[in-house]
Design a protein around this motif. Sequence first.
Motif, mmCIF file in Angstrom:
data_model
loop_
_atom_site.group_PDB
_atom_site.id
_atom_site.type_symbol
_atom_site.label_atom_id
_atom_site.label_comp_id
_atom_site.label_asym_id
_atom_site.label_seq_id
_atom_site.Cartn_x
_atom_site.Cartn_y
_atom_site.Cartn_z
ATOM 1 N N UNK A 339 19.322 19.889 -19.797
ATOM 2 C CA UNK A 339 18.569 19.597 -18.712
ATOM 3 C C UNK A 339 18.366 18.103 -18.661
ATOM 4 N N UNK A 340 18.142 17.691 -19.993
ATOM 5 C CA UNK A 340 18.318 15.998 -19.848
ATOM 6 C C UNK A 340 19.529 15.268 -19.538
ATOM 7 N N UNK A 341 20.542 15.836 -20.092
ATOM 8 C CA UNK A 341 21.991 15.281 -19.784
ATOM 9 C C UNK A 341 22.135 15.479 -18.056
ATOM 10 N N UNK A 342 21.799 16.710 -17.479
ATOM 11 C CA UNK A 342 22.072 16.817 -15.863
ATOM 12 C C UNK A 342 20.981 15.813 -15.142
ATOM 13 N N UNK A 343 19.872 15.623 -15.694
ATOM 14 C CA UNK A 343 18.753 14.719 -15.090
ATOM 15 C C UNK A 343 19.196 13.188 -14.940
ATOM 16 N N UNK A 344 20.243 12.895 -16.051
ATOM 17 C CA UNK A 344 20.821 11.482 -16.016
ATOM 18 C C UNK A 344 21.558 11.084 -14.885
ATOM 19 N N UNK A 345 22.310 12.268 -14.222
ATOM 20 C CA UNK A 345 23.158 11.839 -13.016
ATOM 21 C C UNK A 345 22.376 11.435 -11.878
ATOM 22 N N UNK A 346 21.310 11.984 -11.487
ATOM 23 C CA UNK A 346 20.450 11.198 -10.214
ATOM 24 C C UNK A 346 19.593 9.947 -10.693
#
Length: 441
Positions: A339-346
């Motif tokens: 979830x942390x890795x995905x949140x880095x995109x926005x």
Amino acid sequence: MLTGTGGTREKKSSNFHSDLPPPPEQPKQGTFASLRIRNYRLFFSGQVVSNVGTWMNRIAQDWLVFTLTGNNPVALGVAAALQFAPTLFLSLYAGVLADRLDKRKLLILLQSAMAGCAVILGVLDVSGLVQVWHVYVLCLVFGVFVALETPVRQSFTSEMVGVGQISNAVALNSSSFNLARVVGPAVAGLLIIWVGTGVVFLINAATTAAVITGLLMMRPSELHRGPVIARKKGQLREGLRYVRGRADLVAVLTLVFCVSTFGITFFTTLAIMAANVFHKEADGYGLLSTMLAVGTLAGALLAARRSVRGTPRLRMVFGSALVFGVLEIAAGLMPTYTSFAIALIPVGLVLMTFMNTANTTVQLSVDQEMRGRVMGLYMLVFLGGNPIAGPMTGWLADQFGGRSTFLVGGVMSILAALVLGLVLRWRAGLAARRVEARGTV
């Protein structure tokens, strides 16, 4: 173009939230319009290759420091501080050099010196002789060359493409940088496991040849050079007075400093999150950098597309800084590695919106003969806080955990955007009332 004297300055200060005035020769552009220009196309192609090596080097250097010090976050902060400390002392002088000397020749010299640092570190590492103090010394030396090179490269953009294409070229530069940011960290993570960090440093040195080749192949006669600035005393002070007389530039530069120093600390915080929070190896760190880069690449491409619509708005600068702070806090609260890795995109997307809009706003709103000095100041505020940020993030992570760095960075970015935005709005209202009062006399 805006000027920094007399009535023009006063007129600008009375309308902070309006569009910046368009360049006098703004052409109709496409998303990749600047690539039609041969000199810029050579530069862009070389940068794509070289930037991949730069990001590989960044990941390898961080991981080497972590390995040599037993995953010590403070040591990582020290390395970052040493690399960025020369910016405090040299970027303003580099801006003067950019206005005074041949930027293309200066870039060739500085890029060659940066490649030399990578070769030395690579040889020390491959031979098994490397110690942490070697890395620290080379971080400092490399930082000297970066401090001189960055303002020169930033101001060289307008010489390659002309004033009318600055917005598009700045966005494409960011696209190149962030395309490499997608590829470089992931490749570096795998190479570190397979062949070690030393080989990665040597690969970076080899990729620098691409940008040097592009600079050598350019046609100097096709560059859009400004007037030659003769050497004289007081040129640095002249540039600082120019900026001080422009309240809009002061506000943007202050915001850039705050967001960069406290919010854009990913050089150290991603390694800390990967190793100390989620207990991952080098490939896990590389993947986090890649996920952030997916967002920044998307933001850069959107900026290139927006450049077709004309010059940026100041409200975009402040609004994107505010949203970035909110998203950074949200990322820091994510419970799992995925979830942390995905949140880095926005986070990356909005970060690049802020960085490109701020950079373009500054470049378009200054006189050409001042651009090198102003961009030297811009790079000082953008990178100059890193000697503070490196040890600060290391200390925060050591005392309060790796997540604290994201939370503090987000809060500081939000406060800076709100406070400076309110100050600009207040000044705009005050200036409007003064104009109205003079009209009624």
